[in-house]
Design an enzyme around this catalytic site. Structure first.
Site, short mmCIF file in Angstrom:
data_model
loop_
_atom_site.label_atom_id
_atom_site.label_comp_id
_atom_site.label_asym_id
_atom_site.label_seq_id
_atom_site.Cartn_x
_atom_site.Cartn_y
_atom_site.Cartn_z
N CYS A 71 0.83 -1.20 0.00
CA CYS A 71 0.00 0.00 0.00
C CYS A 71 0.87 1.26 0.00
O CYS A 71 1.46 1.58 -1.02
CB CYS A 71 -0.98 -0.03 1.18
SG CYS A 71 -2.35 1.14 0.98
N HIS A 113 -3.50 -5.09 0.09
CA HIS A 113 -3.05 -5.62 1.39
C HIS A 113 -3.09 -7.15 1.38
O HIS A 113 -4.07 -7.76 1.84
CB HIS A 113 -3.93 -5.07 2.52
CG HIS A 113 -3.69 -3.64 2.85
ND1 HIS A 113 -2.79 -3.24 3.81
CD2 HIS A 113 -4.20 -2.51 2.31
CE1 HIS A 113 -2.78 -1.92 3.87
NE2 HIS A 113 -3.62 -1.44 2.97
N GLU A 124 -1.68 -9.25 3.19
CA GLU A 124 -1.62 -9.88 4.51
C GLU A 124 -2.97 -10.40 4.98
O GLU A 124 -3.04 -11.33 5.79
CB GLU A 124 -1.04 -8.91 5.55
CG GLU A 124 -1.89 -7.70 5.89
CD GLU A 124 -1.62 -6.48 5.03
OE1 GLU A 124 -1.89 -5.35 5.49
OE2 GLU A 124 -1.15 -6.65 3.88
#
Length: 532
Positions: free
Chosen positions: A381, A507, A509
């Protein structure tokens, strides 16, 4: 008939209710039951999207774009399910809905009160989860601590649900702390007794008490808690600090917590098959390698601000048989002059997401160090946006190049707002949020990581790469390796002449799982291991 499990907490906050709920969810899922889980947060914010990470840790984003509590990350990782906006309910959301109904005249001129209007809205959020998912079991965690004034409507709502659906369809789990008094060499049950007394005064009798502790809980102590709290000693479940969080489901199973739950709810299901989970935990406890990752951010004093990033790194480490050692590097303390000294021991550098102008130059210095010294770099990001800014400044020679978010008057706005974002005034819920597709360019490191040319990832950002600079960047060696399917939005960039320098706008994750690491994290950790 759907069964309902409510998890409350007492004595102190941050006691592990979320891990307890997620671990129980994993056990029940592995017994063949369908499970949905949700978090009720008593704060008045509509969601945590505009809250400082120092206040609330990371903001976890679901597929449908909800900005939610970090506990939803635990739920998704442990149970391996994808949740939605209905999985996180706040006081702010509930009051907003009730006020909207009052303005519409839905209450027919009646006086709108906490009971029944707020409590009915809360109950509807629980029942809606059951209707939408048709799950066998709904687990609802109530945030905060019993005794907090903010929690009272939530506790009243879950008390009423027992009457609404029948006692055999509801189970209450109360998580408390047994503190160890070092000077006296004793553990004390009194805080647990008082917390349960407070809960019972509100009309809720816990069926199971989970006690968080640093030391083993003796049978004598369990008997004492059972006597004073009106449950069986077998229903007092010990939850000790673990070497890895992923051992908690196995610990609960060993104490037959899932059997107790099913017996109370009058459900029959085969024993949980946990072989794969046991193998995962064994692997986690016996990693043979180590790799050091420098995580450069401005919220590193509160590591929960980057919880999913840290977990995704660890998941990738498990896949490589490597323990991840994270160097939490405060970007405010990084300069061009000291960056080499700070980074000298790291095997890879990661710059995660973030907002605002504070400590930006420290992140850019870290990115330049990674690029020049061929240290594996992963940008997420803001970490992707600043990678393009650093490249524009130091490779293209565009003096003063920046993001319009940080420097609105910059001559070279490498990162800028989309046209449709420019007139938006509100901060909350106005980002590009949720799951979007990205098309991967063949022959790139991104394609090598994913093994495919079309992926879906979760986003949370407002600013985008400015396409006016795309051709210049690519000619100088920065590859745009993924875009939105229409080619308009840049999703991933990487460097052609670098062992592993990849940065993504989304993102990744948020979709990583302990037994299924996210692809970019996996390859980043592999590159860092090769850099040792």
């Amino acid at each position: 008939m759907t069964k309902y499990i409510f998890v409350t907490g007492g004595v102190v906050s941050s006691i592990g209710k979320g891990i307890t709920a997620a671990s129980l969810g994993r056990l029940l899922k592995n017994r063949g039951l369908s499970v949905t889980i949700q978090k009720f947060d008593p704060y008045i914010n509509v969601d945590p999207g505009t809250m400082s990470p120092y206040q609330h840790g990371e903001v976890y984003v679901t597929d449908d774009g909800a900005e939610t509590d970090l506990d939803l990350g635990h739920y998704e990782r442990f149970i391996d399910i994808n949740l939605n906006k209905y999985s996180n309910v706040t006081t702010g959301k509930v009051y907003s809905e009730v006020i909207k109904k009052e303005r519409r005249g839905d209450y027919l001129g009646g006086t709108v009160q906490v009971i029944p209007h707020i409590t009915n809205e809360l109950k509807d959020r629980v029942f809606r989860a059951a209707r939408m998912t048709n799950s066998d079991i709904i687990i609802t965690e109530i945030g905060g601590t019993v005794g907090d004034i903010e929690s009272l409507p939530f506790l009243e709502a879950i008390r009423q649900i027992k009457s609404d659906v029948g006692a055999e369809n509801v189970l209450y789990i109360h998580t408390t702390l047994i503190p160890y008094i070092k000077a006296a060499g004793e553990m004390k049950t009194k805080p647990t007794q008082h917390s349960v007394k407070e809960l019972r005064s509100l009309g809720i009798q816990p069926n199971i008490i989970v006690v968080r502790t640093e030391q083993p809980v003796s049978q004598e102590m369990k008997d004492k808690i059972a006597l004073f709290c009106d449950i069986k000693a077998s229903e007092v479940i010990e939850s000790r600090d673990e070497e890895t969080l992923y051992n908690v489901p196995l610990s609960l199973q060993k104490q037959k917590m899932d059997d107790i739950v099913l017996e109370h709810l009058q459900l029959e299901a085969p024993q949980a098959e946990m072989t794969d989970w046991k193998n995962l935990v064994h692997r986690v406890k016996n990693l043979s390698k180590k790799v050091r990752i420098g995580l450069v951010g401005k919220y590193v004093s509160l590591q929960d601000a980057y919880l999913s990033v840290a977990e995704a790194l660890r998941h990738a480490g498990y896949d490589h048989d490597a323990e991840i050692e994270i160097d939490w590097i405060d970007s405010e303390k990084v300069t061009k002059e000291n960056v080499a000294e700070i980074m000298k021991d790291v095997d890879g550098i990661l710059v995660p997401g973030g907002f605002g102008d504070r400590a930006i130059e420290g992140k850019i210095a870290a990115i330049e160090y990674a690029r020049v010294n061929k240290v594996p770099y992963f940008g997420i990001c803001l970490g992707m946006q600043l990678a393009t800014v650093e490249f524009a400044r130091n490779v293209l020679g565009l003096e003063g190049a920046h993001s319009a978010e940080i420097e609105p008057e910059t001559k070279h706005n490498i990162i800028d707002l989309l046209p449709e974002q420019k007139n938006i005034e509100n901060m909350g819920g106005t980002l590009r949020l949720g799951l979007y597709p990205a098309r991967i360019k063949q022959g790139t490191k991104a394609e090598a990581a994913y093994g495919t040319t079309l992926v879906e990832e979760r986003h949370r950002h407002r600013y985008e790469f400015n396409n006016e600079y795309r051709e210049q960047m690519e000619e100088a060696g920065m590859i745009v390796s993924a875009t939105s399917p229409d080619g308009r939005l840049v999703e991933v960039v990487e460097l052609a002449d670098h062992p592993w320098f990849v940065a993504c706008q989304y993102h990744p994750e948020f979709i990583s799982r302990p037994n299924r690491p996210q692809s970019l994290f996996k390859d980043f950790v592999g590159a860092a291991l090769n850099n040792k």
